[in-house]
Design a protein around this motif. Structure first.
Motif, PDB file in Angstrom:
ATOM      1  N   HIS A  32      25.228  16.227  59.065  1.00 27.92           N
ATOM      2  CA  HIS A  32      25.281  16.996  59.911  1.00 27.92           C
ATOM      3  C   HIS A  32      26.710  18.617  60.087  1.00 27.92           C
ATOM      4  CE1 HIS A  32      28.160  14.014  60.998  1.00 27.92           C
ATOM      5  NE2 HIS A  32      29.142  14.926  61.773  1.00 27.92           N
ATOM      6  N   ILE A  33      27.268  17.873  58.791  1.00 32.01           N
ATOM      7  CA  ILE A  33      28.656  19.013  58.908  1.00 32.01           C
ATOM      8  C   ILE A  33      28.457  19.403  58.128  1.00 32.01           C
ATOM      9  CG2 ILE A  33      31.089  18.595  57.818  1.00 32.01           C
ATOM     10  CD1 ILE A  33      32.166  16.113  58.303  1.00 32.01           C
ATOM     11  N   THR A  34      27.158  19.030  56.743  1.00 34.56           N
ATOM     12  CA  THR A  34      27.178  20.273  55.739  1.00 34.56           C
ATOM     13  C   THR A  34      25.481  20.725  56.342  1.00 34.56           C
ATOM     14  OG1 THR A  34      27.293  18.385  54.085  1.00 34.56           O
ATOM     15  CG2 THR A  34      25.552  20.278  53.187  1.00 34.56           C
ATOM     16  N   ALA A  35      24.854  20.519  57.051  1.00 34.08           N
ATOM     17  CA  ALA A  35      23.911  20.952  57.727  1.00 34.08           C
ATOM     18  C   ALA A  35      24.514  22.628  58.148  1.00 34.08           C
ATOM     19  CB  ALA A  35      22.566  20.284  59.058  1.00 34.08           C
ATOM     20  N   THR A  36      25.827  22.339  59.336  1.00 36.02           N
ATOM     21  CA  THR A  36      26.131  23.207  60.376  1.00 36.02           C
ATOM     22  C   THR A  36      27.388  24.081  59.612  1.00 36.02           C
ATOM     23  OG1 THR A  36      26.633  21.356  61.589  1.00 36.02           O
ATOM     24  CG2 THR A  36      27.642  23.401  61.870  1.00 36.02           C
ATOM     25  N   TYR A  37      27.216  24.128  58.145  1.00 38.56           N
ATOM     26  CA  TYR A  37      27.588  24.584  57.033  1.00 38.56           C
ATOM     27  C   TYR A  37      27.571  26.138  56.799  1.00 38.56           C
ATOM     28  CZ  TYR A  37      30.123  27.670  54.014  1.00 38.56           C
ATOM     29  OH  TYR A  37      31.080  28.014  53.129  1.00 38.56           O
ATOM     30  N   VAL A  38      26.357  24.810  56.420  1.00 41.52           N
ATOM     31  CA  VAL A  38      25.326  25.889  55.620  1.00 41.52           C
ATOM     32  C   VAL A  38      25.361  26.549  56.396  1.00 41.52           C
ATOM     33  CG1 VAL A  38      22.917  25.356  54.461  1.00 41.52           C
ATOM     34  CG2 VAL A  38      24.754  24.129  53.819  1.00 41.52           C
ATOM     35  N   ALA A  39      24.122  26.212  57.724  1.00 42.05           N
ATOM     36  CA  ALA A  39      22.504  27.157  58.719  1.00 42.05           C
ATOM     37  C   ALA A  39      23.899  27.900  58.609  1.00 42.05           C
ATOM     38  CB  ALA A  39      22.834  26.343  59.943  1.00 42.05           C
TER      39      ALA A  39
ATOM     40  N   LEU B  54      19.456  14.969  46.204  1.00 40.04           N
ATOM     41  CA  LEU B  54      20.353  14.375  46.589  1.00 40.04           C
ATOM     42  C   LEU B  54      21.586  14.309  47.208  1.00 40.04           C
ATOM     43  CD1 LEU B  54      19.834  13.010  42.056  1.00 40.04           C
ATOM     44  CD2 LEU B  54      18.538  11.706  44.364  1.00 40.04           C
ATOM     45  N   GLY B  55      22.235  15.231  46.977  1.00 40.65           N
ATOM     46  CA  GLY B  55      23.589  15.053  47.734  1.00 40.65           C
ATOM     47  C   GLY B  55      22.873  15.312  49.416  1.00 40.65           C
ATOM     48  N   SER B  56      22.303  15.519  49.571  1.00 41.78           N
ATOM     49  CA  SER B  56      21.951  15.736  51.313  1.00 41.78           C
ATOM     50  C   SER B  56      21.259  14.214  51.801  1.00 41.78           C
ATOM     51  CB  SER B  56      20.721  16.626  51.724  1.00 41.78           C
ATOM     52  OG  SER B  56      21.402  18.024  51.662  1.00 41.78           O
ATOM     53  N   LEU B  57      20.567  13.209  50.861  1.00 41.67           N
ATOM     54  CA  LEU B  57      20.021  11.882  50.987  1.00 41.67           C
ATOM     55  C   LEU B  57      21.695  11.226  51.304  1.00 41.67           C
ATOM     56  CD1 LEU B  57      17.114  11.253  48.616  1.00 41.67           C
ATOM     57  CD2 LEU B  57      17.283  12.098  50.888  1.00 41.67           C
ATOM     58  N   ILE B  58      22.347  11.110  50.271  1.00 43.19           N
ATOM     59  CA  ILE B  58      23.557  10.751  50.207  1.00 43.19           C
ATOM     60  C   ILE B  58      24.719  10.650  51.721  1.00 43.19           C
ATOM     61  CG2 ILE B  58      25.428  10.199  49.084  1.00 43.19           C
ATOM     62  CD1 ILE B  58      24.081  10.589  46.144  1.00 43.19           C
ATOM     63  N   ILE B  59      24.786  12.072  51.574  1.00 44.04           N
ATOM     64  CA  ILE B  59      25.530  12.453  52.986  1.00 44.04           C
ATOM     65  C   ILE B  59      25.032  11.673  53.878  1.00 44.04           C
ATOM     66  CG2 ILE B  59      26.506  14.113  51.940  1.00 44.04           C
ATOM     67  CD1 ILE B  59      24.628  16.524  53.701  1.00 44.04           C
ATOM     68  N   TRP B  60      23.034  12.329  54.347  1.00 41.42           N
ATOM     69  CA  TRP B  60      22.599  11.473  55.158  1.00 41.42           C
ATOM     70  C   TRP B  60      22.506   9.828  55.572  1.00 41.42           C
ATOM     71  CZ3 TRP B  60      19.590  14.160  59.315  1.00 41.42           C
ATOM     72  CH2 TRP B  60      18.585  13.280  59.922  1.00 41.42           C
TER      73      TRP B  60
END
Length: 294
Positions: free
Chosen positions: A174-181, A162-168
Motif C-alpha cells: 500500500h505504501i508503494t501503490a500510494t506513492y506511485v499513484a 517481483l518487487g510488488s510481490l515481495i512488498i505484498w
C-alpha cells in the motif's frame, strides 16, 4: 547462570495450506536478493554502475560499519543483510569519479542508524540520509543515478512484478501503490501547470533509481510510521513535496522529499505515543488503586 534460550517449535503446516510466495527464502534474505537482482538487471541492460570496485567499496564499508557499531552500541554482532542493502543502494545510486564518496556515503548511512535516534528508533532511512547529505554537501563531486529504462519494457516489468510481490508479502504494498499513484497524478498536474509533455514528467519513475526508492527507501519498516493510514498519508506527502521541489527545479527531489517528510512523520508519531503513555501513567496514578500504592 543464564538460562539457555528456548528453541521455538515449528508447527507442521496444515494439509492444503498454501505456502507464501518465495517462502523458500527467509524474510531477511528476500530484500538483499531482490536489490541484487535490480543491480544485475540494470547493469547488464544499461550499465547503471559506475564500476564494480566502487560498488564493492560501498558494500564493504557498510557491512564493516554495521559490525563495528553494532558491537559498540548493542554488544553483539548484527546480521549484515540491512547493511548490505544500504551499501548496494549507495553503489547503485551514487555517481562520482572518485572512490571516497562511496565509502563516505556508506559510512554516513550506517552511522545515522546509531547516532540519530529518538526513543530508541532511528528516524531516517540510512541510504536516503547518506545520499541526501552527500548530494547537498558535495554537489560538485557527487551526482545520482538518472538512467531510465526507456523503451526496454521487459527489465522494468520484471523488477516491478517481483518487487510488488515481495512488498505484498511484507504487507507494505500500500505504501508503494500510494506513492506511485500520487506521483502519476502530480506528474500530469505538473505537465498541465508548466506546459511540458506528460511523458517527460512520468518518465523518471521508470528508472532503476525510482525502483530502489519505491521498493526500499519509502517502505523501510524501521523508518516508517506504524499505522497503515499513517504510512499511506506519508507516502502521499512525500509525492506532494517532491512535486513542489520539482516545480522549483530541485534535481534530487525524491531524496530530499523523503529526507524531510519521513523523519517529521516519525517524530510526530513518537510525540503522540509519548503523550499517550504519559496520560496513561497519570490516569493510573490518580485512580483509587494508584492512590493506595502511594
Amino acid at each position: 547462570m543464564s538460562q539457555p534460550a528456548s528453541v521455538p517449535v515449528m508447527s507442521p503446516q496444515a494439509p492444503g495450506t498454501r505456502k507464501p510466495l518465495l517462502s523458500f527464502l527467509e524474510n531477511r534474505y528476500v530484500p538483499p536478493a531482490f536489490i541484487t537482482l535490480i543491480l544485475l538487471v540494470g547493469h547488464l541492460s544499461f550499465g547503471i554502475l559506475e564500476s564494480y570496485p566502487k560498488t564493492l567499496v560501498a558494500i564493504v564499508t557498510s557491512i564493516a560499519m554495521e559490525m563495528i557499531l553494532g558491537r559498540i552500541f548493542f554488544h553483539k554482532w548484527l546480521h549484515p543483510a540491512s547493511a548490505y542493502i544500504s551499501g548496494i543502494s549507495v553503489g547503485i545510486l551514487v555517481r562520482s569519479p572518485a572512490f571516497w564518496p562511496y565509502a563516505l556515503c556508506a559510512a554516513i548511512s550506517i552511522m545515522s542508524k546509531y547516532v540519530l535516534r529518538v526513543k530508541r528508533r532511528h528516524i531516517w532511512n540510512p541510504s536516503n540520509f547518506g545520499i541526501s547529505v552527500l548530494l547537498f554537501l558535495a554537489a560538485d563531486t557527487v551526482a545520482s543515478l538518472s538512467i531510465q529504462w526507456g523503451n526496454y519494457v521487459l527489465p522494468m516489468a520484471v523488477i516491478w512484478v517481483l518487487g510488488s510481490l515481495i512488498i505484498w508479502r511484507h504487507r507494505r504494498f500500500h505504501i508503494t501503490a500510494t506513492y506511485v499513484a500520487s506521483f502519476l497524478v502530480f506528474a500530469f498536474l505538473r505537465s498541465w501547470m508548466i506546459g511540458s509533455p506528460w511523458q517527460s514528467e512520468v518518465a523518471p519513475i521508470t528508472g532503476p533509481m525510482y525502483q530502489l526508492f519505491i521498493f526500499f527507501m519509502i517502505t523501510d519498516p524501521k523508518t516508517t510510521v506504524r499505522s497503515k493510514r499513517g504510512q499511506i498519508l506519508v507516502a502521499f506527502l512525500v509525492a506532494l513535496l517532491e512535486m513542489v521541489l520539482r516545480l522549483r527545479q530541485v534535481v534530487y527531489a525524491p531524496f530530499y522529499a523523503l529526507f524531510f517528510v519521513g523523519p517529521a512523520a516519525m517524530l510526530v508519531e513518537i510525540w503522540l505515543e509519548t503523550r499517550k503513555q504519559n496520560a496513561a501513567k497519570i490516569a493510573t496514578a490518580l485512580s483509587p488503586q494508584g492512590q493506595e500504592n502511594i
